[in-house]
Design a protein around this motif. Structure first.
Motif, PDB file in Angstrom:
ATOM      1  N   VAL A 111       8.875   3.975  -7.953  1.00  9.01           N
ATOM      2  CA  VAL A 111       8.607   2.443  -7.214  1.00  9.01           C
ATOM      3  C   VAL A 111       9.475   2.383  -6.086  1.00  9.01           C
ATOM      4  N   VAL A 112      10.525   3.321  -5.745  1.00  6.45           N
ATOM      5  CA  VAL A 112      11.334   3.174  -4.528  1.00  6.45           C
ATOM      6  C   VAL A 112      10.409   3.679  -3.321  1.00  6.45           C
ATOM      7  N   GLU A 113       9.993   4.805  -3.323  1.00  8.94           N
ATOM      8  CA  GLU A 113       9.229   5.345  -2.232  1.00  8.94           C
ATOM      9  C   GLU A 113       7.921   4.785  -2.221  1.00  8.94           C
ATOM     10  N   ASN A 114       7.429   4.075  -3.524  1.00  5.52           N
ATOM     11  CA  ASN A 114       5.943   3.565  -3.582  1.00  5.52           C
ATOM     12  C   ASN A 114       4.828   4.730  -3.612  1.00  5.52           C
ATOM     13  N   VAL A 115       5.020   5.617  -4.460  1.00  6.78           N
ATOM     14  CA  VAL A 115       4.146   6.684  -4.569  1.00  6.78           C
ATOM     15  C   VAL A 115       3.870   6.843  -5.874  1.00  6.78           C
ATOM     16  N   ILE A 116       2.410   7.176  -6.112  1.00  7.91           N
ATOM     17  CA  ILE A 116       1.939   7.563  -7.415  1.00  7.91           C
ATOM     18  C   ILE A 116       1.448   8.951  -7.500  1.00  7.91           C
ATOM     19  N   TYR A 117       2.241   9.898  -8.617  1.00  4.62           N
ATOM     20  CA  TYR A 117       1.941  11.285  -8.585  1.00  4.62           C
ATOM     21  C   TYR A 117       0.802  11.121  -9.669  1.00  4.62           C
ATOM     22  N   THR A 118      -0.409  12.190  -9.733  1.00  4.81           N
ATOM     23  CA  THR A 118      -1.297  12.157 -10.664  1.00  4.81           C
ATOM     24  C   THR A 118      -1.635  13.597 -10.774  1.00  4.81           C
ATOM     25  N   GLY A 119      -2.307  14.082 -12.059  1.00  2.00           N
ATOM     26  CA  GLY A 119      -2.614  15.067 -12.264  1.00  2.00           C
ATOM     27  C   GLY A 119      -4.027  15.451 -12.761  1.00  2.00           C
ATOM     28  N   GLN A 120      -4.881  16.348 -12.794  1.00  2.00           N
ATOM     29  CA  GLN A 120      -6.113  16.290 -13.409  1.00  2.00           C
ATOM     30  C   GLN A 120      -6.235  16.837 -14.888  1.00  2.00           C
ATOM     31  N   GLY A 121      -6.689  16.078 -15.835  1.00  2.00           N
ATOM     32  CA  GLY A 121      -7.135  16.342 -16.955  1.00  2.00           C
ATOM     33  C   GLY A 121      -5.945  15.866 -18.084  1.00  2.00           C
ATOM     34  N   GLU A 137       0.889  -1.093  -0.110  1.00  3.47           N
ATOM     35  CA  GLU A 137       0.166  -0.024  -0.004  1.00  3.47           C
ATOM     36  C   GLU A 137       0.782   1.074  -0.104  1.00  3.47           C
ATOM     37  N   GLY A 138       0.413   2.138  -0.577  1.00  2.00           N
ATOM     38  CA  GLY A 138       1.333   3.626  -0.886  1.00  2.00           C
ATOM     39  C   GLY A 138       0.363   4.546  -1.294  1.00  2.00           C
ATOM     40  N   LYS A 139       0.830   5.962  -1.268  1.00  2.00           N
ATOM     41  CA  LYS A 139       0.046   6.812  -1.450  1.00  2.00           C
ATOM     42  C   LYS A 139      -0.180   7.401  -2.862  1.00  2.00           C
ATOM     43  N   ILE A 140      -1.605   7.863  -3.373  1.00  4.56           N
ATOM     44  CA  ILE A 140      -1.566   8.498  -4.469  1.00  4.56           C
ATOM     45  C   ILE A 140      -1.769  10.052  -4.349  1.00  4.56           C
ATOM     46  N   ILE A 141      -0.856  10.876  -4.971  1.00  2.00           N
ATOM     47  CA  ILE A 141      -0.755  12.436  -4.730  1.00  2.00           C
ATOM     48  C   ILE A 141      -0.889  13.264  -5.801  1.00  2.00           C
ATOM     49  N   GLU A 142      -1.765  14.017  -5.571  1.00  2.97           N
ATOM     50  CA  GLU A 142      -2.073  14.971  -6.843  1.00  2.97           C
ATOM     51  C   GLU A 142      -1.575  16.255  -6.922  1.00  2.97           C
ATOM     52  N   ILE A 143      -0.470  16.343  -8.092  1.00  5.08           N
ATOM     53  CA  ILE A 143       0.081  17.620  -8.085  1.00  5.08           C
ATOM     54  C   ILE A 143      -0.774  18.612  -9.058  1.00  5.08           C
ATOM     55  N   GLU A 144      -1.035  20.159  -8.399  1.00  4.02           N
ATOM     56  CA  GLU A 144      -1.944  20.864  -9.387  1.00  4.02           C
ATOM     57  C   GLU A 144      -1.033  21.181 -10.455  1.00  4.02           C
ATOM     58  N   ALA A 145      -1.745  21.596 -11.501  1.00  4.43           N
ATOM     59  CA  ALA A 145      -1.317  22.029 -12.743  1.00  4.43           C
ATOM     60  C   ALA A 145      -0.543  23.489 -12.793  1.00  4.43           C
TER      61      ALA A 145
END
Length: 396
Positions: free
Chosen positions: A297-307, A220-228
């Motif tokens: 994959v090292v820190e097990n984090v997914i970075y996401t953005g909208q659109g 389990e890891g975090k999904i993080i949203e980065i603002e545009a």
């Protein structure tokens, strides 16, 4: 003496018609079905009827009156494709099994078996064409796109060599898909109306996370949203003291840290996700859908953005390590510091994009005229001049 051709009969309509056309052209044709790899625990079993496929292939061979046999390549397939895929996903890269399958299995292991059977050529049901030109008393083979623009599969063959091309035939490369189906229908081939296979090369439809979970444990890891609007996207283009600095800047990835955004959800393993992915995030409530813009994959984090227009999705170029640069047309390979205007694609079915190759001693930069979405490490970039595929490389 009739020339002998071994056709890779997959149980689909394309390879069936290939065998028929070669027979019409006067070749001695042998049908060979490859059993590559099967694991019921990860395939959606009904969708991967390799037994049905081999039966269909056998029925086509029977109808055409050609010899037929099955070869079991599961061991080589597991070693060269499946293990490679696990290894790449573990490193946070996204491999392309279809390109590898052609390079490592169909046009290597399979081709060697065919040549040992005394074949002059191997034929497949790919939608692409082979050209020949003569230079300095030698034949140079060209890999050309298929006439059916909608089905062109030259990209999947982007790692072939001159040696492999010299022994290969693509009987349906000049045809449209509809014409292939019509021929199959007229000849009463059992595959005439069979749906095209979907999914991984020869494995069939696979639940990729299930497939990867055999080796890569869920975590389990975090999904993080980065603002545009993030300031890291708004930086001024620096002044460069030389061309290399500018090239490095154009292929540079954005670097993210968890503190750059906000936590919007959880995932079961960063290595199950790939750039540009939208499905499977299970995060709702955002005005626009979330896309994966990077994975760690090292820190097990997914970075996401909208659109799909999020700036984190786009990059102007990519780099290929020198040992991953491959020229189908070796005679056109660039020397250090040389450049070449080409058209390129970073995924199958992507329309060709204008680009420039820059060769350095460490590898090749591919710089696009327009920024490209979701340039993904581990995938292949292929470059063309018009209809001809000149070379390819693994995105690093």
């Amino acid at each position: 003496m009739k020339k002998k051709v071994v056709v890779g009969l997959s149980g689909g309509v394309d390879s069936s018609v290939s065998a028929y056309l070669l027979q019409q052209q006067g070749y001695e044709v042998i049908g060979l079905f490859m059993k590559n790899w099967h694991d019921d625990s990860v395939t959606i079993s009904d969708e991967c009827p390799w037994l049905d496929d081999s039966n269909d292939a056998m029925m086509v061979a029977d109808k055409l009156g050609i010899p037929f046999q099955t070869v079991d390549l599961s061991e080589e397939y597991k070693e060269r494709i499946v293990d490679y895929m696990f290894n790449e996903y573990e490193r946070g890269r996204t491999p392309n099994p279809d390109v590898l399958c052609n390079r490592e299995i169909k046009f290597d292991v399979f081709m060697k078996i065919a040549l040992n059977l005394g074949a002059d050529y191997v034929a497949t049901g790919h939608y692409c064409r082979k050209g020949e030109i003569y230079q300095n008393g030698e034949t140079v083979y060209q890999l050309l796109s298929g006439k059916d623009n909608n089905k062109d599969q030259s990209y999947f063959l982007c790692q072939l060599t001159q040696e492999q091309l010299s022994k290969t035939l693509f009987p349906i490369g000049e045809l449209q898909k509809a014409e292939v189906r019509k021929i199959a229908s007229e000849q009463n081939l059992v595959t005439a109306d069979k749906k095209d296979s979907q999914g991984l090369c020869f494995i069939g439809k696979v639940r990729l996370p299930d497939f990867l979970q055999q080796k890569l444990q869920p975590k389990e890891g975090k999904i993080i949203e980065i603002e545009a609007e993030k300031e890291l996207y708004a930086s001024e283009t620096p002044n460069f003291s030389n061309k290399r600095e500018e090239l490095d800047y154009m292929v540079k990835k954005y670097e993210y840290a968890p503190s750059d955004g906000k936590i919007v959800g959880k995932h079961q393993g960063a290595h199950y996700f790939t750039k540009g992915q939208r499905k499977g995030l299970a995060v709702g409530g955002t005005p626009e859908p979330l896309f994966v813009i990077d994975t760690d994959v090292v820190e097990n984090v997914i970075y996401t953005g909208q659109g799909k227009n999020h700036p984190g999705i786009y990059r102007k170029g990519l780099f290929i390590q020198q040992d991953e640069v491959h020229w189908v047309r070796k005679d056109l390979a660039l020397n250090t510091e040389e450049r070449l205007k080409v058209q390129a694609r970073i995924r199958y079915r992507q329309p060709l994009q204008e680009a420039t190759l820059h060769q350095t001693e460490n590898g090749m930069y591919v710089i696009f005229d327009d920024p490209q979405a979701s340039i993904t490490e581990g995938q292949f970039v292929a470059w063309y001049e018009g209809e001809e595929l000149l070379g390819s490389g693994v995105i690093s």
